[in-house]
Design a protein around this motif. Structure first.
Motif, PDB file in Angstrom:
ATOM      1  N   THR A  18       0.991   5.343  -7.150  1.00 22.48           N
ATOM      2  CA  THR A  18       1.132   6.345  -6.108  1.00 22.48           C
ATOM      3  C   THR A  18       1.338   5.633  -4.772  1.00 22.48           C
ATOM      4  O   THR A  18       1.012   4.456  -4.634  1.00 22.48           O
ATOM      5  N   VAL A  75       4.637   8.589 -12.106  1.00 23.85           N
ATOM      6  CA  VAL A  75       4.187   8.489 -10.720  1.00 23.85           C
ATOM      7  C   VAL A  75       4.330   9.841 -10.028  1.00 23.85           C
ATOM      8  O   VAL A  75       3.462  10.246  -9.253  1.00 23.85           O
ATOM      9  N   HIS A  78       1.448  11.872 -11.001  1.00 18.53           N
ATOM     10  CA  HIS A  78       0.280  11.263 -10.334  1.00 18.53           C
ATOM     11  C   HIS A  78       0.212  11.676  -8.865  1.00 18.53           C
ATOM     12  O   HIS A  78      -0.859  11.970  -8.349  1.00 18.53           O
ATOM     13  N   GLU A  79       1.351  11.660  -8.187  1.00 12.46           N
ATOM     14  CA  GLU A  79       1.376  12.005  -6.756  1.00 12.46           C
ATOM     15  C   GLU A  79       0.836  13.422  -6.534  1.00 12.46           C
ATOM     16  O   GLU A  79       0.033  13.658  -5.631  1.00 12.46           O
ATOM     17  N   LYS A  82      -2.991  13.419  -7.304  1.00  7.69           N
ATOM     18  CA  LYS A  82      -3.729  12.734  -6.240  1.00  7.69           C
ATOM     19  C   LYS A  82      -3.805  13.600  -4.986  1.00  7.69           C
ATOM     20  O   LYS A  82      -4.878  13.731  -4.375  1.00  7.69           O
ATOM     21  N   ASP A  90      -5.555   4.798  -5.617  1.00  3.32           N
ATOM     22  CA  ASP A  90      -4.249   4.849  -6.279  1.00  3.32           C
ATOM     23  C   ASP A  90      -4.376   5.168  -7.761  1.00  3.32           C
ATOM     24  O   ASP A  90      -5.394   4.886  -8.399  1.00  3.32           O
TER      25      ASP A  90
END
Length: 155
Positions: A18, A75, A78-79, A82, A90
Motif C-alpha cells: 500500500t 494492492v 489492500h488500499e 486500509k 502497510d
C-alpha cells in the motif's frame, strides 16, 4: 525456496505494498518486524485482527516494532481495506505466494465443507538483524495482540 524456522536469518524479499511502494526486509533494518499473515481483506476475522493491531500501534511503536500485514489480495484491494479501516501500517500483496511459502502459511482448510487452499492466520517476529525470533500459528484473533505485545515486552 525453503521454509524459514526460528533462529534463522530471513532472506530479503520485495513485495508491492500500500502507499504505491515496494517494500523489502531491508527497509526494516534496525527495527523489529511484526509480519502478520491473514486470509482475506474485508472479512470479519481479518478486519478484527487488523483493527486490533491498529488500536495498539502506539505500543508496538514504543517497543521499536513495525507492524505489516500480508495476504494474497491485490494492492488495489489492500488500499481500500486500509483506508476503510484507517490502518496506520502497510499491507503487502503476495499474489504469487512467495512470502507465504517462505513462512509456510498456505494450508488446506475447510470452508463450508470444502477443502480450499488458503492462508493460515499466522504472525512472525523478525528482530533488528533480520532473524526470525518467534512465531504464532493458528492465531486466535481475540487474544493475539496481547500475546505479541507481551512477548515483545519480555525480550
Amino acid at each position: 525456496m525453503t521454509t524459514i524456522t526460528i533462529g534463522q536469518s530471513v532472506p530479503d524479499f520485495q513485495l508491492s505494498s500500500t502507499g504505491d511502494k515496494t517494500l523489502s526486509l531491508a527497509d526494516f533494518k534496525g527495527k523489529k518486524l511484526v509480519l502478520y499473515f491473514y486470509p482475506k481483506d474485508n472479512t470479519p476475522g481479518c478486519t478484527l485482527e487488523g483493527q486490533a493491531f491498529r488500536d495498539h500501534i502506539q505500543q508496538f511503536d514504543s517497543l521499536n516494532a513495525t507492524v505489516v500485514g500480508v495476504s494474497r489480495d491485490s494492492v488495489k484491494v489492500h488500499e481500500g481495506f486500509k483506508c476503510k479501516q484507517n490502518f496506520p501500517f502497510d499491507l503487502l500483496s503476495d499474489p504469487d505466494e512467495t512470502l507465504c511459502q517462505l513462512f509456510d502459511v498456505i494450508k488446506m482448510k475447510n470452508m463450508y465443507g470444502k477443502q480450499v487452499r488458503g492462508i493460515e492466520r499466522s504472525t512472525f517476529l523478525i528482530d533488528e538483524n533480520a532473524v526470525l525470533i518467534h512465531e504464532w500459528r493458528k492465531v486466535k484473533v481475540k487474544t493475539h495482540i496481547e500475546e505479541v505485545l507481551q512477548f515483545l515486552q519480555q525480550i
